[in-house]
Design a protein around this motif. Structure first.
Motif, PDB file in Angstrom:
ATOM      1  N   ALA A   1       0.841  -1.201   0.000  1.00 31.33           N
ATOM      2  CA  ALA A   1       0.000   0.000   0.000  1.00 31.33           C
ATOM      3  C   ALA A   1       0.872   1.244   0.000  1.00 31.33           C
ATOM      4  CB  ALA A   1      -0.904   0.013   1.223  1.00 31.33           C
ATOM      5  N   VAL A   2       0.427   2.260  -0.719  1.00 33.92           N
ATOM      6  CA  VAL A   2       1.101   3.555  -0.695  1.00 33.92           C
ATOM      7  C   VAL A   2       0.121   4.535  -0.076  1.00 33.92           C
ATOM      8  CG1 VAL A   2       2.137   5.373  -2.069  1.00 33.92           C
ATOM      9  CG2 VAL A   2       2.411   3.003  -2.764  1.00 33.92           C
ATOM     10  N   LEU A   3       0.447   5.000   1.122  1.00 33.81           N
ATOM     11  CA  LEU A   3      -0.418   5.950   1.813  1.00 33.81           C
ATOM     12  C   LEU A   3       0.040   7.349   1.407  1.00 33.81           C
ATOM     13  CD1 LEU A   3      -2.594   6.545   3.944  1.00 33.81           C
ATOM     14  CD2 LEU A   3      -0.836   6.469   5.670  1.00 33.81           C
ATOM     15  N   VAL A   4      -0.822   8.057   0.697  1.00 31.47           N
ATOM     16  CA  VAL A   4      -0.458   9.395   0.218  1.00 31.47           C
ATOM     17  C   VAL A   4      -1.012  10.413   1.201  1.00 31.47           C
ATOM     18  CG1 VAL A   4      -0.636  11.003  -1.702  1.00 31.47           C
ATOM     19  CG2 VAL A   4      -0.606   8.564  -2.156  1.00 31.47           C
ATOM     20  N   ILE A   5      -0.130  11.263   1.726  1.00 27.48           N
ATOM     21  CA  ILE A   5      -0.633  12.328   2.608  1.00 27.48           C
ATOM     22  C   ILE A   5      -0.168  13.661   2.039  1.00 27.48           C
ATOM     23  CG2 ILE A   5      -0.777  10.939   4.698  1.00 27.48           C
ATOM     24  CD1 ILE A   5       1.849  12.089   5.579  1.00 27.48           C
ATOM     25  N   SER A   6      -0.983  14.683   2.266  1.00 34.30           N
ATOM     26  CA  SER A   6      -0.656  15.994   1.724  1.00 34.30           C
ATOM     27  C   SER A   6       0.080  16.793   2.790  1.00 34.30           C
ATOM     28  CB  SER A   6      -1.950  16.705   1.334  1.00 34.30           C
ATOM     29  OG  SER A   6      -1.703  18.069   1.181  1.00 34.30           O
ATOM     30  N   ALA A   7       1.223  17.381   2.393  1.00 35.17           N
ATOM     31  CA  ALA A   7       2.001  18.154   3.373  1.00 35.17           C
ATOM     32  C   ALA A   7       1.489  19.582   3.495  1.00 35.17           C
ATOM     33  CB  ALA A   7       3.466  18.170   2.950  1.00 35.17           C
ATOM     34  N   ARG A   8       0.547  19.964   2.622  1.00 35.07           N
ATOM     35  CA  ARG A   8       0.061  21.340   2.621  1.00 35.07           C
ATOM     36  C   ARG A   8      -0.558  21.683   3.975  1.00 35.07           C
ATOM     37  NH1 ARG A   8      -3.879  22.569  -2.172  1.00 35.07           N
ATOM     38  NH2 ARG A   8      -2.017  22.508  -3.455  1.00 35.07           N
ATOM     39  N   LYS A   9      -0.343  22.901   4.419  1.00 41.52           N
ATOM     40  CA  LYS A   9      -0.848  23.319   5.735  1.00 41.52           C
ATOM     41  C   LYS A   9      -2.371  23.140   5.770  1.00 41.52           C
ATOM     42  CE  LYS A   9       2.467  25.526   8.323  1.00 41.52           C
ATOM     43  NZ  LYS A   9       3.593  24.800   7.764  1.00 41.52           N
ATOM     44  N   GLY A  10      -2.839  22.488   6.843  1.00 37.88           N
ATOM     45  CA  GLY A  10      -4.280  22.309   6.982  1.00 37.88           C
ATOM     46  C   GLY A  10      -4.772  21.021   6.369  1.00 37.88           C
ATOM     47  N   GLU A  11      -4.235  20.629   5.206  1.00 40.01           N
ATOM     48  CA  GLU A  11      -4.745  19.410   4.545  1.00 40.01           C
ATOM     49  C   GLU A  11      -4.330  18.154   5.294  1.00 40.01           C
ATOM     50  OE1 GLU A  11      -4.128  18.954   0.363  1.00 40.01           O
ATOM     51  OE2 GLU A  11      -5.196  20.788  -0.141  1.00 40.01           O
ATOM     52  N   PHE A  12      -3.086  18.129   5.768  1.00 41.93           N
ATOM     53  CA  PHE A  12      -2.634  16.940   6.500  1.00 41.93           C
ATOM     54  C   PHE A  12      -3.457  16.771   7.769  1.00 41.93           C
ATOM     55  CE2 PHE A  12       0.051  15.383  10.035  1.00 41.93           C
ATOM     56  CZ  PHE A  12       0.122  14.059   9.646  1.00 41.93           C
ATOM     57  N   GLU A  13      -3.686  17.895   8.468  1.00 40.56           N
ATOM     58  CA  GLU A  13      -4.426  17.836   9.736  1.00 40.56           C
ATOM     59  C   GLU A  13      -5.845  17.320   9.509  1.00 40.56           C
ATOM     60  OE1 GLU A  13      -0.920  20.317  10.441  1.00 40.56           O
ATOM     61  OE2 GLU A  13      -2.364  20.181   8.803  1.00 40.56           O
ATOM     62  N   THR A  14      -6.514  17.812   8.460  1.00 38.56           N
ATOM     63  CA  THR A  14      -7.897  17.353   8.203  1.00 38.56           C
ATOM     64  C   THR A  14      -7.907  15.857   7.936  1.00 38.56           C
ATOM     65  OG1 THR A  14      -7.692  19.114   6.574  1.00 38.56           O
ATOM     66  CG2 THR A  14      -9.909  18.421   7.130  1.00 38.56           C
ATOM     67  N   GLY A  15      -6.950  15.401   7.149  1.00 39.55           N
ATOM     68  CA  GLY A  15      -6.944  13.979   6.797  1.00 39.55           C
ATOM     69  C   GLY A  15      -6.645  13.100   7.978  1.00 39.55           C
ATOM     70  N   PHE A  16      -5.985  13.677   8.977  1.00 39.80           N
ATOM     71  CA  PHE A  16      -5.521  12.828  10.072  1.00 39.80           C
ATOM     72  C   PHE A  16      -6.416  12.887  11.298  1.00 39.80           C
ATOM     73  CE2 PHE A  16      -2.472  11.558  13.416  1.00 39.80           C
ATOM     74  CZ  PHE A  16      -2.247  10.291  12.911  1.00 39.80           C
ATOM     75  N   GLU A  17      -7.335  13.865  11.343  1.00 45.05           N
ATOM     76  CA  GLU A  17      -8.196  13.953  12.525  1.00 45.05           C
ATOM     77  C   GLU A  17      -9.177  12.779  12.577  1.00 45.05           C
ATOM     78  OE1 GLU A  17      -9.159  18.034  12.024  1.00 45.05           O
ATOM     79  OE2 GLU A  17      -7.150  18.369  12.827  1.00 45.05           O
ATOM     80  N   LYS A  18      -9.990  12.766  13.646  1.00 46.23           N
ATOM     81  CA  LYS A  18     -10.884  11.627  13.913  1.00 46.23           C
ATOM     82  C   LYS A  18     -11.663  11.160  12.665  1.00 46.23           C
ATOM     83  CE  LYS A  18     -11.475   8.904  17.350  1.00 46.23           C
ATOM     84  NZ  LYS A  18     -10.789   9.020  18.510  1.00 46.23           N
ATOM     85  N   GLY A  19     -12.293  12.109  11.946  1.00 46.16           N
ATOM     86  CA  GLY A  19     -13.128  11.665  10.824  1.00 46.16           C
ATOM     87  C   GLY A  19     -12.364  11.526   9.519  1.00 46.16           C
ATOM     88  N   GLY A  20     -11.054  11.855   9.523  1.00 45.17           N
ATOM     89  CA  GLY A  20     -10.297  11.852   8.270  1.00 45.17           C
ATOM     90  C   GLY A  20     -10.038  10.454   7.744  1.00 45.17           C
ATOM     91  N   GLN A  21      -9.724  10.380   6.460  1.00 45.51           N
ATOM     92  CA  GLN A  21      -9.579   9.064   5.827  1.00 45.51           C
ATOM     93  C   GLN A  21      -8.173   8.491   5.974  1.00 45.51           C
ATOM     94  OE1 GLN A  21     -12.556  10.385   5.017  1.00 45.51           O
ATOM     95  NE2 GLN A  21     -13.054   8.317   5.591  1.00 45.51           N
ATOM     96  N   THR A  22      -7.197   9.326   6.374  1.00 42.46           N
ATOM     97  CA  THR A  22      -5.834   8.801   6.478  1.00 42.46           C
ATOM     98  C   THR A  22      -5.790   7.665   7.491  1.00 42.46           C
ATOM     99  OG1 THR A  22      -4.980  11.004   5.980  1.00 42.46           O
ATOM    100  CG2 THR A  22      -3.433   9.445   6.902  1.00 42.46           C
TER     101      THR A  22
END
Length: 587
Positions: free
Chosen positions: A266-287
């Motif tokens: 699996a390749v887990l793609v995360i965005s380093a852009r400010k704000g985007e990483f945090e949204t993806g990683f919070e409780k409801g995020g898909q990361t």
């Protein structure tokens, strides 16, 4: 020239040929014959059906009686003018036909015709004309870009097949990275991409054009969101990769589970852009959810791509990269990945293609590891059992001159004309043809993504989640089973009688927890003596589940790919688990 004009000539000449021929005439004729015959030696176009009487004319006529023979060979030379250019006009026309035939997917560009022209007599003008024809035809075709896979030489060792699934939060750049990789490995042509770029600009979406190589249908392109699992493939020196581009949106998680169940990596793609990483990683995020589902689906190795490093808010900064890394590692460890062995972090930019194929030393001097594609190539081989029983969970099916099914071969080998059994319905089917990544083969080994055309079953009788098995070793099927479950996220308690949706390999079925058997201590693994009345979040229990219909499954111990599952409810993943034992039905 019209072939009917020459036909009567040649018949008369054949009658003349019975007359006694003079020795001198014969010698002249032989000299002429050899000159004419030379271009026809490497006649590759014969199987493409050249009208045979035309060839017969040019060969037989010069050998006939002196005077009329000379006239006839003159006529033939006029009609089939460019002989010394390598091939008669008839040959030229068939050449042009072959281009059309060779424009099929996976045809490998059909280089054969040009080589033979050169050997026959270097027909440059003809070759150039054909090149233009080919370009014209490509412009006319407004179809999907079919990847050009060069057919490997028969004695080459078969490359190892690796299925890579791209997962991560919505808009992290999964499809864009997939499209960029296909461009860098030469699977999508520059012209196709330029066309996408023009179309994307018209819709004011110019940064989306790379993802269109994988998001093929109109809805996905308009919204810029992947819905179905996109498929594509590319090759490196040692391996053959299939890209599975999973949707990041939480509404399409069931599709993503289907994609992850076929993946080895699996390749887990995360965005380093400010704000985007945090949204993806919070409780409801898909990361978080995707990483966990990938682990449950049996993905052993995880590569974390920190994408969008070229963004003005990031600008290849090491601090931001380390910050993303520090937040992710504890979570991935909790899911069950070993940070030292199973996880590999690397920075990249999907839009510019930096650090995907070539290293970035100028922008990013602090990253010294391999770029993405060379890193994939250097991974150790996966161990797969070739001698196991055939198991092929079906992902999708459709009608196309018979019944066609798609799936990844988990174990065993399949060959053409083999008899297999479709479980759980026990239909006996025969394999008519095998396509491995759209290239036709005679046999397939474990780990390959296959399309099979089957005989003996209708398309309506198949559902995704059915399994093709070898007749002498069928997989188990049933409705009731005992499983060990880890409750990951659920607000209230779970009691017997609770309903959820079960995702096991490619099968989706409704299940009910009929009984809770015991709790399992997370640290020691001890089982409780009494039956629990309920379980709540973060507890591990052994429970009896009953599916609404008959499903195919194996115990986790016997066959892990078909023994691990997830339970989902209300659009969230509630629990993950493994099958401990199958309970036979009471008649």
């Amino acid at each position: 020239m019209d072939p009917t004009d020459t036909a009567p000539d040649s018949w008369e000449l054949e009658e003349d040929a019975e007359a006694p021929a003079t020795a001198a005439g014969l010698q002249n004729a032989f000299a002429a014959l050899n000159v004419n015959a030379k271009p026809f030696v490497p006649n590759v176009n014969a199987p493409v059906f050249v009208p045979s009487f035309l060839q017969a004319d040019t060969d037989e006529i010069p050998a006939s009686d002196g005077a009329p023979g000379a006239v006839a060979s003159m006529e033939v030379a006029e009609t089939a003018a460019p002989v010394e250019n390598g091939g008669t006009e008839a040959d030229m026309t068939t050449e042009e036909e072959t281009w059309e035939q060779k424009e099929e997917p996976g045809g490998g560009g059909g280089g054969g015709g040009e080589e033979d022209l050169e050997s026959g007599g270097a027909c440059e003008e003809g070759g150039a004309g054909k090149k233009e024809d080919e370009e014209m035809m490509e412009e006319e075709e407004e179809e999907m870009p079919t990847p050009k896979v060069a057919p490997a030489p028969p004695d080459a060792p078969k490359k190892e097949h690796v299925n890579v699934v791209f997962i991560g939060h919505v808009d992290a750049g999964k499809s864009t990275i997939g499209g960029q990789i296909m461009y860098l490995t030469g699977m999508v042509e520059k012209r196709t991409l330029e066309k996408y770029e023009r179309e994307a600009k018209e819709k004011n979406r110019e940064t989306w054009y790379l993802s269109w190589a994988l998001d093929t249908n109109q809805e996905e392109r308009d919204k810029g969101k992947t819905v179905e699992v996109g498929r594509a493939y590319f090759e490196t020196e040692k391996k053959h990769f299939t890209i599975l581009d999973a949707p990041g949106h939480k509404s399409f998680v069931p599709n993503m589970i289907g994609g992850a169940s076929q993946a080895d990596l699996a390749v887990l793609v995360i965005s380093a852009r400010k704000g985007e990483f945090e949204t993806g990683f919070e409780k409801g995020g898909q990361t978080r959810e995707h990483a966990m589902l990938a682990k449950t689906a049996g993905v052993k190795h995880l590569i974390v791509l920190v994408n969008k490093m070229d963004d003005p808010t990031v600008n290849w900064s090491l601090e931001r990269y380390e910050e993303c890394k520090e937040k992710l590692v504890p979570f991935l460890k909790k899911v069950g990945f070993n940070p030292k062995k199973d996880i590999h972090f690397m920075p990249c930019s999907g839009l510019t293609g930096a650090n995907l194929k070539d290293p970035v030393s100028s922008e990013c001097p602090w990253y010294t590891g391999l770029p993405f594609i060379p890193h994939l190539d250097s991974l150790p081989n996966f161990t797969r059992s070739n001698d196991g029983p055939v198991r092929l969970p079906i992902v999708d099916k459709y009608k196309d001159m018979g019944t066609v099914i798609l799936g990844k071969l988990e174990s065993g080998c399949i060959s053409k004309a083999q008899q297999l059994v479709m479980m759980p319905n026990r239909h006996t089917v025969e394999v008519l043809s095998l396509l491995s990544d759209d290239v036709e083969t005679d046999d397939a080994s474990p780990g390959e993504n296959l399309k099979l055309r089957l005989k003996g079953i209708e398309e309506e009788e198949i559902l995704p989640g059915f399994i093709l098995c070898s007749p002498d070793n069928l997989c188990h099927s049933g409705r009731t089973f005992d499983a060990q479950i880890v409750i990951i996220e659920h607000k209230s308690i779970i009691c017997p009688g609770y309903n959820a949706v079960l995702h096991i390999h490619t099968c989706i079925e409704e299940v009910q927890i009929t009984a809770l058997i015991c709790l399992v201590d997370k640290k020691t693994g001890d089982k409780s003596k009494t039956r629990p009345r309920f379980v709540k979040q973060d507890q591990v229990c052994i429970a009896r589940l009953r599916a609404a219909g008959v499903i195919c499954l194996e115990t986790f111990k016997d066959f892990p790919q078909m023994g691990r599952f997830t339970l989902r409810d209300e659009g969230k993943t509630i629990a993950i688990g493994k099958v401990l034992k199958l309970v036979p039905e009471k008649d």
